[in-house]
Design a protein around this motif. Structure first.
Motif, PDB file in Angstrom:
ATOM      1  N   LEU A   1       0.970  -1.214  -0.015  1.00 51.91           N
ATOM      2  CA  LEU A   1       0.025   0.013  -0.099  1.00 51.91           C
ATOM      3  C   LEU A   1       0.664   1.253  -0.200  1.00 51.91           C
TER       4      LEU A   1
ATOM      5  N   ASP B   1       0.192   5.858  -0.254  1.00 52.25           N
ATOM      6  CA  ASP B   1      -0.848   7.029  -0.261  1.00 52.25           C
ATOM      7  C   ASP B   1      -1.381   7.199  -1.731  1.00 52.25           C
TER       8      ASP B   1
ATOM      9  N   PHE C   1      -3.210   4.964  -3.634  1.00 52.21           N
ATOM     10  CA  PHE C   1      -3.390   3.716  -3.966  1.00 52.21           C
ATOM     11  C   PHE C   1      -5.045   3.642  -4.469  1.00 52.21           C
ATOM     12  N   ASP C   2      -5.362   2.773  -5.672  1.00 51.64           N
ATOM     13  CA  ASP C   2      -6.924   2.451  -5.727  1.00 51.64           C
ATOM     14  C   ASP C   2      -7.399   1.442  -4.769  1.00 51.64           C
ATOM     15  N   GLU C   3      -8.421   1.798  -4.164  1.00 55.64           N
ATOM     16  CA  GLU C   3      -8.802   0.836  -2.750  1.00 55.64           C
ATOM     17  C   GLU C   3      -9.274  -0.529  -3.542  1.00 55.64           C
TER      18      GLU C   3
ATOM     19  N   THR D   1       3.326  -1.552   4.072  1.00 53.55           N
ATOM     20  CA  THR D   1       3.718  -0.486   3.411  1.00 53.55           C
ATOM     21  C   THR D   1       5.383  -0.375   3.364  1.00 53.55           C
TER      22      THR D   1
ATOM     23  N   THR E   1      -3.764   6.457   3.069  1.00 56.27           N
ATOM     24  CA  THR E   1      -4.868   6.998   2.578  1.00 56.27           C
ATOM     25  C   THR E   1      -5.202   6.758   0.919  1.00 56.27           C
ATOM     26  N   ALA E   2      -6.041   5.916   0.655  1.00 60.00           N
ATOM     27  CA  ALA E   2      -6.280   5.602  -0.780  1.00 60.00           C
ATOM     28  C   ALA E   2      -6.987   6.703  -1.453  1.00 60.00           C
ATOM     29  N   SER E   3      -6.852   6.624  -2.846  1.00 59.46           N
ATOM     30  CA  SER E   3      -7.306   7.294  -3.931  1.00 59.46           C
ATOM     31  C   SER E   3      -8.814   8.067  -3.645  1.00 59.46           C
TER      32      SER E   3
ATOM     33  N   GLY F   1      -3.344   3.296  -9.263  1.00 60.13           N
ATOM     34  CA  GLY F   1      -4.175   4.359  -8.840  1.00 60.13           C
ATOM     35  C   GLY F   1      -3.283   5.605  -8.934  1.00 60.13           C
TER      36      GLY F   1
END
Length: 201
Positions: free
Chosen positions: A7, A9, A11-13, A39, A47-49, A74
């Motif tokens: 993961l 910051d 990235f697409d969920e 990570t 925090t995802a996209s 993402g």
């Protein structure tokens, strides 16, 4: 099989969460998987996209300690300072991908995560795919671009747009734990498997 879903910051969920759920369901049905959300630097949350805050289980293990490293996409075309484009420019994730691949891990990407694999050099001369919006960018690399949903080239797997992560993950389950387990997982999530992966010779 130690599986790390990496993961960062932006990235697409669905790119990460859908394969994670499939791998965890496969574990429940007997697949020899140990799947973790990680990570690069050990950050507790990212925090995802689309704004979802996701907790990670720790830092990515050292090369040689991961059997499958999955990189979501993402933010390739977002113009933001987080996401795949930002990580492509920073270079730390591509460096980690290359190191893990060199140590014997299978590396996989969903969506524009394929651009991070391209930057790592692991797609050079190999069949690969990514999200439709980034296919021209992937063509500008040394990858052999295939407009497929999932491309399996042995120790490198790539998937196209967001929902293709479901197909990639189920293909991994079938490949590593058998078709019966993959079928049970697909039934559990009520997913109709209609796509065959492109498997390189």
């Amino acid at each position: 099989m130690d599986i790390a879903v990496l993961l960062f910051d932006g990235f697409d969920e669905l790119d990460a969460v859908a394969p994670f759920e499939i791998f965890r369901n496969a574990e429940a049905f007997g697949a020899p998987f140990d799947t973790r959300l990680v990570t690069l630097d050990g950050a507790d949350t990212v925090t995802a996209s689309h704004g979802m805050r996701v907790g990670a289980e720790g830092a990515l293990s050292a090369p040689g300690d991961v059997d499958l490293l999955l990189v979501p996409g993402g933010g390739w075309n977002s113009g933001r300072d987080v996401g795949v484009r930002a990580e492509y420019d920073r270079g730390a994730i591509p460096d980690a991908v290359a190191a893990h691949h060199d140590a014997g891990a299978v590396v996989a990407s969903v969506c524009t995560g394929g651009m991070l694999l391209a930057k790592a050099g692991v797609l050079d001369g190999r069949p690969a795919t990514t999200h439709g919006s980034a296919l021209d960018d992937l063509r500008a690399s040394d990858a052999d671009v295939r407009e497929e949903r999932v491309v399996d080239d042995g120790d490198v797997l790539t998937a196209g747009g967001v929902t293709s992560g479901l197909d990639l993950a189920l293909h991994v389950v079938a490949r590593e734990a058998g078709a019966d387990v993959a079928d049970r997982v697909a039934d559990e999530i009520e997913y109709d498997r209609r796509f065959e992966p492109y498997v390189a010779d």
